[in-house]
Write an enzyme that holds these catalytic residues in place. Sequence first.
Site, mmCIF file in Angstrom:
data_model
loop_
_atom_site.group_PDB
_atom_site.id
_atom_site.type_symbol
_atom_site.label_atom_id
_atom_site.label_comp_id
_atom_site.label_asym_id
_atom_site.label_seq_id
_atom_site.Cartn_x
_atom_site.Cartn_y
_atom_site.Cartn_z
ATOM 1 N N HIS A 211 -9.079 -72.749 35.677
ATOM 2 C CA HIS A 211 -8.002 -71.746 35.748
ATOM 3 C C HIS A 211 -7.245 -71.614 34.436
ATOM 4 O O HIS A 211 -6.519 -70.647 34.244
ATOM 5 C CB HIS A 211 -7.024 -72.119 36.863
ATOM 6 C CG HIS A 211 -7.618 -71.949 38.236
ATOM 7 N ND1 HIS A 211 -7.266 -70.921 39.076
ATOM 8 C CD2 HIS A 211 -8.563 -72.655 38.908
ATOM 9 C CE1 HIS A 211 -7.954 -71.001 40.206
ATOM 10 N NE2 HIS A 211 -8.752 -72.064 40.128
ATOM 11 N N ASP B 83 -2.225 -68.523 28.001
ATOM 12 C CA ASP B 83 -2.235 -68.519 29.464
ATOM 13 C C ASP B 83 -3.641 -68.174 29.927
ATOM 14 O O ASP B 83 -4.233 -67.207 29.414
ATOM 15 C CB ASP B 83 -1.240 -67.443 29.970
ATOM 16 C CG ASP B 83 -0.543 -67.837 31.266
ATOM 17 O OD1 ASP B 83 -1.120 -68.628 32.029
ATOM 18 O OD2 ASP B 83 0.573 -67.335 31.505
#
Length: 506
Positions: free
Chosen positions: A171, A379
Site C-alpha cells: 500500500h 504517499d
Amino acid sequence: MRAGEYDFVVVANRLPVDRVVAPDGSVSWRTSPGGLVTAMEPVMRAADGAWVGWSGDTDETGGEGGDTAAPFDEGGVHLVPVPLSSAEVEEYYEGFSNGTLWPLYHDVIAAPEFHRDWWDAYVAVNRRFAQATAAQAAEGATVWVQDYQLQLVPAMLRERRPDLRIGFFNHIPFPPYELFAQLPWRGQVLDGLLGADLVGFQRMSDANNFLRACRRARGLASRRQELVTGGRRVRATAFPISIDSGSFDALARTERTEGRVAEVRFELGAPRKVLLGVDRLDYTKGITHRLKAYGELLADGAVDPEDTVLVQVATPSRERVASYRALRDEIELTVGRINGDHGTIGRPAVQYLHHSQPREEMAALYRAADVMLVTALRDGMNLVAKEYVASRHDERGVLVLSEFTGAADELTQALLVNPHDINRLKELILQALAMGEKEQARRMRALRRRVLEHDVTRWASEFLRSLEQLTDGGSPVAVEPAAGAERTALAADRAADAVGAAELVR
Ligand code: GDG
C-alpha cells in the site's frame, strides 16, 4: 502441512475488527469498516473467506497461542487473530514497520533506524502470520497478503504450502534502489516478496523500483513486468487502489449531509472560502509545508483571514513513537502562531481538529470545502484525494494535489504541485481560490469519471483476476493506463525495464 478449509485468505497486519473489553471484563468485537474490508467483502462472500490479522491487543503469553488466539466468525467472515506480545508490538510494529520501513519506503523524509532486534521480531512475527495462514488455507487456495508489515510472509508461506496461489499488495511506495539498498536485510525482504506469484504496487514506478532491486540485489533478469526465480514466474505491476466511490457519492448526497454542509459553512463564517486538509498526523503528509504556504499567504496579505479559513483535520496516529509526538508539537506550535498573528475572536485563521471525525462529518467537510489541499511529500496513493472527488456531485471545488502521491498518476485534472516548492504551492492556492465555476466543473467532471469508474471493488477484482490468469499460465491482465501522464510514465518505465533486461543489470 495439513491444509485448512478456506479457499480465499486475506492476510493483513490488522483484523477488520477491534476487540472491545467491557467494564465487566466481557469481550466483544466491533467491526472497523475500512476500504480494504469493503473491497474484500464480495470476494469473501463468493469464496469461502478467512482473514488473518492482529487484533490490536497485546497478549503476554508470548504470542504463541494464548486465549485470545482462537479463531471466530463475525459478519460472515472467519477471523483468525494473530497474537502479539507488547515487546513484539514495540519491535515488529512500532520498530521495524514504522521506524525502519515506513521512513525508508517514503524516500527517507525522516531517518530510518536500523536495529537488529527489531529485524528479529519482524522475522518472528511474519513467521507466525505465515503459520496461521498455512493452517487456514484449503488445498490450492488463493492467499492475498497486504502491505509492508508482512513482506516475508509470501516466501514463508510458499515454503510450507507450495500448492497456494499467493498475491501481495504494497500500500505504500517502493523506494528507488539507491535508498532501498541501505536496508541491511534488503536481500531477505526481496526473497520474501518473491515468494508471491503477483506483487502489486500503487504506481508503475514502484513496481519498477522493485524489479530493479531484484536485478541489482539478486541478479535476476526481468522482462516487461516479470521475472523468473526458482523456476516460477513472478509478476510485479501496478494496481492503483481506490475507494468505495459509490458509497461516498451517495453519502454526500443525503439530506442529512446537505444540512450539515450548510451548518459547517455557517459555523466557519460563511461566505468565507474554505480550504481543507485531512490527514493522519504523519510526516509524509506535508502538513507543515501546507501551513507554511498558507501562513505566508496571510502574512503577505494575499489572503485575507476575514474571507478565508483553513480547516485542518489531523487524525491522531502512532502517538507512542517519539518523532510523531514531536511532529504534533511542531504542527500545533505553527497553528497557534498563525492564529495568534491572523485570527480574531471567534474567527481563527486555521481551524485545527486533532481527533477522528465520523464518516458523515468527513463527507460534509469535503462538500463544504472550496479547495482541498493534499500536499504529501510521498504517499502510496492518498485516498483522501479520491474521497473529495467522489463527494463532489455538485461539480464544484478544486483539488490541489501533490505530484508525489500515487493519486497524481490518475487525477491529472487536479492542480498538481511539488509541495517542496512553497512559492508554487502559494500560487496554486491562489489560483484554486480564484478559479471560476466553469473551470471547476470541467476539471471535477473528469476527476469524477476516473474515481467513479475505478473503485475499490474493481481494484480487487483486477488484482485477483490477474493473479488467477498468471498462475493458470494464461496471459496476465494488462493494467489499463489512465490518463496521459500515466501513459507516458508507463512507456518510460517500460523502456527503462527493457534496457535493464537487455543488459541483465546486476
Ligand atoms: C495508506 C497509504 C494509501 C482520516 N482521518 C479520518 C478518516 N480518515 C481516513 C480517510 C482515508 C484514510 O483514513 C486515509 O487514507 P490515505 O490513503 O489518505 O492514507 P494512509 O492512512 O497513510 O494509508 C496510502 C492507503 O494506505 C491505501 O492503500 O492510499 O498512500 O499511506 O480513507 O478518509 N476517516 C474518518 N475520520 C477521520 O478523522 N472517518
